[in-house]
Motif scaffolding. Structure first.
Motif, PDB file in Angstrom:
ATOM      1  N   ASN A  12      41.517  52.344  37.897  1.00 60.50           N
ATOM      2  CA  ASN A  12      41.603  51.611  39.161  1.00 60.50           C
ATOM      3  C   ASN A  12      41.936  50.130  39.039  1.00 60.50           C
ATOM      4  OD1 ASN A  12      41.360  53.344  41.373  1.00 60.50           O
ATOM      5  ND2 ASN A  12      39.196  53.690  40.913  1.00 60.50           N
ATOM      6  N   CYS A  13      42.064  49.613  37.816  1.00 63.98           N
ATOM      7  CA  CYS A  13      42.349  48.190  37.656  1.00 63.98           C
ATOM      8  C   CYS A  13      43.607  47.828  38.449  1.00 63.98           C
ATOM      9  CB  CYS A  13      42.539  47.845  36.182  1.00 63.98           C
ATOM     10  SG  CYS A  13      43.000  46.118  35.931  1.00 63.98           S
ATOM     11  N   GLU A  14      43.533  46.721  39.163  1.00 63.10           N
ATOM     12  CA  GLU A  14      44.667  46.316  40.006  1.00 63.10           C
ATOM     13  C   GLU A  14      45.896  45.951  39.187  1.00 63.10           C
ATOM     14  OE1 GLU A  14      43.014  43.304  42.512  1.00 63.10           O
ATOM     15  OE2 GLU A  14      41.722  44.748  43.559  1.00 63.10           O
ATOM     16  N   GLN A  15      45.692  45.675  37.888  1.00 62.18           N
ATOM     17  CA  GLN A  15      46.822  45.344  37.016  1.00 62.18           C
ATOM     18  C   GLN A  15      47.578  46.597  36.572  1.00 62.18           C
ATOM     19  OE1 GLN A  15      47.336  41.995  36.052  1.00 62.18           O
ATOM     20  NE2 GLN A  15      45.644  41.462  37.418  1.00 62.18           N
ATOM     21  N   PRO A  30      41.600  47.611  30.921  1.00 69.31           N
ATOM     22  CA  PRO A  30      41.486  47.051  32.270  1.00 69.31           C
ATOM     23  C   PRO A  30      41.138  45.567  32.197  1.00 69.31           C
ATOM     24  CG  PRO A  30      39.633  48.524  31.777  1.00 69.31           C
ATOM     25  CD  PRO A  30      40.637  48.704  30.692  1.00 69.31           C
ATOM     26  N   CYS A  31      41.615  44.804  33.204  1.00 71.88           N
ATOM     27  CA  CYS A  31      41.539  43.343  33.106  1.00 71.88           C
ATOM     28  C   CYS A  31      40.115  42.805  33.135  1.00 71.88           C
ATOM     29  CB  CYS A  31      42.373  42.706  34.219  1.00 71.88           C
ATOM     30  SG  CYS A  31      41.589  42.831  35.845  1.00 71.88           S
ATOM     31  N   GLY A  32      39.220  43.475  33.870  1.00 67.23           N
ATOM     32  CA  GLY A  32      37.837  43.003  33.922  1.00 67.23           C
ATOM     33  C   GLY A  32      37.619  41.887  34.923  1.00 67.23           C
ATOM     34  N   THR A  33      38.682  41.414  35.568  1.00 67.91           N
ATOM     35  CA  THR A  33      38.514  40.289  36.497  1.00 67.91           C
ATOM     36  C   THR A  33      38.954  40.607  37.929  1.00 67.91           C
ATOM     37  OG1 THR A  33      40.662  39.471  35.782  1.00 67.91           O
ATOM     38  CG2 THR A  33      38.737  38.485  34.743  1.00 67.91           C
ATOM     39  N   CYS A  34      39.766  41.649  38.121  1.00 68.64           N
ATOM     40  CA  CYS A  34      40.219  41.957  39.482  1.00 68.64           C
ATOM     41  C   CYS A  34      39.044  42.502  40.299  1.00 68.64           C
ATOM     42  CB  CYS A  34      41.358  42.972  39.444  1.00 68.64           C
ATOM     43  SG  CYS A  34      40.847  44.612  38.925  1.00 68.64           S
ATOM     44  N   SER A  35      39.255  42.676  41.603  1.00 67.54           N
ATOM     45  CA  SER A  35      38.115  43.076  42.430  1.00 67.54           C
ATOM     46  C   SER A  35      37.681  44.506  42.108  1.00 67.54           C
ATOM     47  CB  SER A  35      38.438  42.903  43.914  1.00 67.54           C
ATOM     48  OG  SER A  35      39.413  43.848  44.294  1.00 67.54           O
ATOM     49  N   ALA A  36      38.615  45.364  41.683  1.00 69.62           N
ATOM     50  CA  ALA A  36      38.225  46.726  41.308  1.00 69.62           C
ATOM     51  C   ALA A  36      37.342  46.699  40.059  1.00 69.62           C
ATOM     52  CB  ALA A  36      39.467  47.579  41.062  1.00 69.62           C
ATOM     53  N   CYS A  37      37.787  45.979  39.021  1.00 72.25           N
ATOM     54  CA  CYS A  37      37.024  45.918  37.766  1.00 72.25           C
ATOM     55  C   CYS A  37      35.639  45.315  37.984  1.00 72.25           C
ATOM     56  CB  CYS A  37      37.776  45.095  36.718  1.00 72.25           C
ATOM     57  SG  CYS A  37      39.187  45.965  36.007  1.00 72.25           S
ATOM     58  N   THR A  38      35.590  44.177  38.682  1.00 70.85           N
ATOM     59  CA  THR A  38      34.290  43.527  38.865  1.00 70.85           C
ATOM     60  C   THR A  38      33.396  44.369  39.774  1.00 70.85           C
ATOM     61  OG1 THR A  38      35.261  42.199  40.629  1.00 70.85           O
ATOM     62  CG2 THR A  38      35.082  41.160  38.471  1.00 70.85           C
TER      63      THR A  38
HETATM   64 ZN   LIG Z   1      41.137  44.960  36.693  1.00 70.59          ZN
END
Ligand SMILES: [Zn+2]
Length: 539
Positions: free
Chosen positions: A62-65, A71-79
């Protein structure tokens, strides 16, 4: 450090996940090539990382990237997923009745497109416990999964998962994490937390966790509290009720020397220290294993293990065949100890058996004099017990004394002395910690009401609770149920009583030291100071 370590240090990326390299590799490859399956099943014992892995996978999807293994860990999905508040990640614990009711409703919603993410992800923990109609509802969705749905199932008992479900899942078996990897992780975390520790202490904790990193971190939390902000071996061993390496080292040295009397004296010393013999046998088996490793593949021993010199020394005193035989005898002793007159007898019989038997053709460094004289020394020593190695008549020692009243009495009697009861149970690891941090509130019918302080509520895991219940049940000889509430203890838990006793021992040791004429002379005559932290009371 108020947050429990297990939660604070929960891995957030595949790279941080400890001990599951084979699974991570396979998942990373399939994510990298965008070959996505619609259902995954993670199997493995508790605390090895199944639901942690499920969450990381949810981020990967689901990561927005974009879908990726990193996964980026910073987008709203990851957080959102990290914080446990992402609308399209639906987590269900099938072992909890309250959550099962909503299963069908959740699955009916599977048809609708995800609200925020790319995929709607169903994480179902302990999936084998789903009730019949929940399974059917899930199977229907699994058979014709909408494009936007992913299932991530986890179970400790894959044999109970219906084949119809298994056959539709990509299955990964998570292994128990080797003690050495757990040890290394604990060291890393303690360094980051700036908590002082003895290497031997975390090696002990890592072994006690039996392959579960989550248990290791819970025990570490306890150890830090128990050790007053630091982690030292003596207090960890005391907390876990372990024999500690010294006792067992002495036992095996005496065995190597063929000195049965010294072995029994050591067992007496262990009884005086209140060491649980069943657990001591388990540690002994673990020690034989490490000795065998030291003999066959010395390079596999961890250089950070503080016990290494001891293990290497013992490796030189026994032949590989003797080590194999003694390992067998020790494990047999563990199985036999429930049948023994008492734990002390079971433990010492196991020691004497190691003394009395040797592999065919083997000669130990020093054969007990009496045995050699009887002519049974060289070949397989199965001679009738000679005086030096004669089994003692079973004596009432430590564990036995606590064991009374007998089971028949206990079955009808109410529990008066909680600490005394615990002393008679064979508990280890998390179950022991839970028990010792509870106080007995009351008893009604078959329900035992306990209370645990909020500071220890992370011990309220299913596994430890079940082990505690089973141990009490076995001891009392009747079935019971546990009801454990979270609240401030009114009286004292066994753990608090231990702590009080330790403090008063420390206090009297400090007083005795300060009153010592030689110490006084150093202080008065030379301006010396007693370093308070250096005082350790004799047990
Ligand atoms: Zn992400």
């Amino acid at each position: 450090m108020n947050q429990a370590l297990a939660r604070k240090w929960r891995p957030k990326t595949f790279a941080e996940l400890v001990g599951q390299e084979h699974v991570v590799q396979a998942l990373t490859n399939s994510l990298g090539t965008q070959r996505l399956h619609h259902a995954y099943l993670f199997t493995g014992t508790r605390g090895v990382g199944k639901t942690t892995l499920a969450r990381i996978l949810a981020k990967a999807f689901n990561c927005e990237q974009g879908v990726s293994a990193t996964p980026c860990g910073t987008c709203s999905a990851c957080t959102g997923i990290d914080a446990g508040r992402f609308v399209d990640l639906l987590e269900v614990d099938a072992a909890s009745n309250t959550q099962v009711d909503k299963m069908r409703e959740l699955l009916e919603n599977a048809l609708y497109a995800p609200t925020a993410g790319r995929y709607k992800i169903y994480v179902i923990d302990e999936v084998h416990q789903l009730s019949g109609h929940s399974f059917n509802a899930m199977l229907k969705t699994l058979e014709e999964p909408p494009e936007h749905v992913k299932f991530v199932l986890a179970t400790t008992d894959p044999q109970k998962v219906p084949v119809t479900v298994l056959s539709r899942c990509l299955q990964f078996n998570l292994r128990q994490i080797p003690a050495e990897q757990i040890r290394a992780r604990l060291a890393e975390i303690l360094q980051s937390e700036s908590v002082a520790f003895e290497p031997a202490a975390i090696a002990v904790l890592a072994r006690a966790a039996r392959g579960s990193l989550r248990d290791a971190l819970s025990l570490l939390d306890q150890a830090i509290a128990h050790g007053g902000g630091q982690v030292d071996e003596a207090s960890v061993s005391a907390m876990l009720g372990l024999a500690g390496h010294e006792h067992l080292y002495n036992v095996l040295q005496s065995l190597a020397a063929g000195d049965g009397k010294a072995m029994l004296a050591q067992a007496d010393a262990m009884a005086a220290h209140g060491i649980a013999f069943e657990q001591a046998l388990q540690e002994l088996a673990s020690l034989w294993h490490r000795i065998a490793v030291a003999q066959i593949v010395p390079a596999a021993l961890s250089a950070d293990d503080a016990d290494q010199p001891m293990v290497q020394d013992l490796a030189g005193r026994f032949s590989p065949e003797e080590v194999q035989l003694c390992y067998q005898i020790t494990n047999q002793g563990r199985a036999d100890i429930v049948l023994a007159p008492d734990e002390y007898a079971g433990f010492t019989m196991t020691l004497l058996r190691m003394l009395a038997f040797a592999p065919e053709g083997a000669t130990r460094a020093a054969i007990p004099a009496a045995m050699a004289a009887s002519g049974a020394g060289g070949e397989r020593r199965t001679a009738p017990a000679a005086p030096a190695a004669a089994a003692p008549t079973p004596q009432a020692k430590g564990a036995k004394a606590v064991d009374s009243p007998s089971k028949a009495d206990a079955a009808s009697a109410r529990i008066a002395d909680w600490a005394g009861l615990l002393g008679a149970l064979r508990l280890s690891g998390m179950a022991r910690q839970l028990a010792h941090n509870c106080e007995l509130v009351g008893e009604s019918g078959d329900v035992l009401e306990l209370r645990v302080a909020a500071a220890h509520k992370h011990l309220l895991e299913k596994g430890p609770q079940e082990r505690l219940r089973a141990a009490i049940e076995e001891h009392l000889g009747r079935s019971i149920r546990l009801k454990i509430e979270v609240g401030d203890p009114v009286g004292h838990t066994p753990a608090q009583l231990d702590e009080q006793e330790r403090r008063s021992r420390l206090e009297s040791a400090t007083q005795a030291l300060n009153a010592d004429p030689f110490v006084r002379e150093l202080v008065d005559g030379f301006g010396a100071q007693v370093v308070p932290d250096s005082i350790k009371p004799q047990r």
